[in-house]
Design an enzyme around this catalytic site. Structure first.
Site, PDB file in Angstrom:
ATOM      1  N   GLU A 100       0.964  -1.126   0.122  1.00  0.00           N
ATOM      2  CA  GLU A 100      -0.050  -0.108  -0.156  1.00  0.00           C
ATOM      3  C   GLU A 100       0.826   1.095   0.036  1.00  0.00           C
ATOM      4  OE1 GLU A 100      -2.521   1.465  -0.316  1.00  0.00           O
ATOM      5  OE2 GLU A 100      -4.358   0.292   0.103  1.00  0.00           O
ATOM      6  N   ASN A 126     -10.342   4.906   2.043  1.00  0.00           N
ATOM      7  CA  ASN A 126      -9.347   4.717   0.984  1.00  0.00           C
ATOM      8  C   ASN A 126      -9.779   5.899  -0.414  1.00  0.00           C
ATOM      9  OD1 ASN A 126      -7.534   2.634   0.755  1.00  0.00           O
ATOM     10  ND2 ASN A 126      -9.112   1.233   0.902  1.00  0.00           N
ATOM     11  N   ASP A 151     -10.119   0.899  -3.887  1.00  0.00           N
ATOM     12  CA  ASP A 151      -9.100   0.995  -3.057  1.00  0.00           C
ATOM     13  C   ASP A 151      -8.401   2.295  -3.385  1.00  0.00           C
ATOM     14  OD1 ASP A 151      -6.850   0.446  -1.391  1.00  0.00           O
ATOM     15  OD2 ASP A 151      -7.245  -1.633  -1.720  1.00  0.00           O
TER      16      ASP A 151
END
Length: 291
Positions: free
Chosen positions: A18, A148, A198
């Protein structure tokens, strides 16, 4: 899109990759394996990936100046000295709540940082979205399960964010000089498939590029919310894109193998790796954060 336009940038398989961000001065991509507390670095033109154990979960970082970065961890915002790697707590965020951690983040054009927190087990409503600017911290939105898709229009007048668990990207007007929201958020895009929204990044034309977790693709949305392009990837769980290169004209995309069965991992050998999408884009370099 030809398959050869997507290549593996780093073969380090993150359990939960991430928070990619690119530093043009050093030509280095930074990202994180959140659940394993790892900072990863890949310098342009250099072989291999450098990993650093942070001793706590971390999910994003931003450039302060040539010597320092601001790193977002499960305990708050830390100043990281580039040369030594030493972390110094700058602003505590939910530091006494052992059940939460940090997640997505992005720097507004004015230098403010928006970032999210969430439950370590993705507990419903356990997280929030925060604003941080010149030492001031404010909670913007509470009751978020999985924050997100934090991103901003090029002129800073629009902010985006999502609660992945809800399946919508929200859009809200923003004060361009402070990065603070103005008015009520409105729905920008709703999930149209089996996957989830995401991480996102917005290019110079205002197109929002989102990693579609569970669907193995990047999805590009016009400023009006229309889906205008899809880029297939070789992994089912892409997590976040970032513009890379001195001209910010390519995309790097992190991914994850968390939650995949042994059979699924064998069928998906690239899961957790980080990719380069060799598709010309009008990207934007990340602003420096003002602490």
């Amino acid at each position: 899109m030809p398959a050869d336009l997507v290549s593996v940038l780093s073969d380090h398989a993150c359990e939960l990759g991430e928070g990619p961000s690119y530093d043009p001065a050093s030509e280095t991509l930074y990202w994180f394996d959140i659940v394993n507390g790892l900072l990863l670095e890949k310098r342009s033109g250099k072989d291999g990936t450098t990993t650093t154990q942070l001793g706590q979960m971390a999910s994003a970082q931003a450039i302060i100046d040539g010597e320092r970065q601001l790193m977002l961890t499960e305990t708050g915002l830390h100043v990281r000295d580039r040369a030594s790697g030493r972390l110094a707590l700058h602003t505590a965020v939910e530091a006494t709540n052992a059940a939460t951690r940090s997640n997505d983040a992005r720097v507004h054009p004015c230098g403010a940082l928006w970032f999210g927190t969430m439950g370590k087990q993705a507990e419903a409503g356990a997280g929030s979205v925060y604003w941080f600017f010149r030492g001031e911290l404010r909670q913007l939105y509470a009751g978020i399960s999985i924050p997100n898709s934090i991103a901003f229009s090029p002129d800073g007048t629009i902010a985006y964010y999502a609660d992945t668990a809800v399946g919508r990207i929200m859009r809200v007007a923003c004060d361009a000089s402070t990065g603070l929201p103005e008015g009520e958020p409105q729905v920008f895009a709703e999930s149209e498939g089996a996957g989830s929204f995401d991480g996102s990044v917005v290019d110079a034309d205002g197109t929002l590029w989102n990693a579609r977790w569970g669907e193995g693709r990047l999805a590009a949305y016009a400023p009006g919310g229309e889906l205008v392009r899809t880029v297939p990837l070789s992994v089912s769980q892409p997590s976040c894109p970032a513009f890379v290169g001195k001209n910010a004209d390519r995309l790097a995309v992190t991914s994850a193998w968390i939650g995949l069965s042994d059979d699924a991992r064998r069928a998906e050998p690239d899961a957790g790796r980080t990719f380069l999408v060799d598709l010309p884009v009008k990207g934007r370099l990340e602003p420096h954060v003002l602490i």
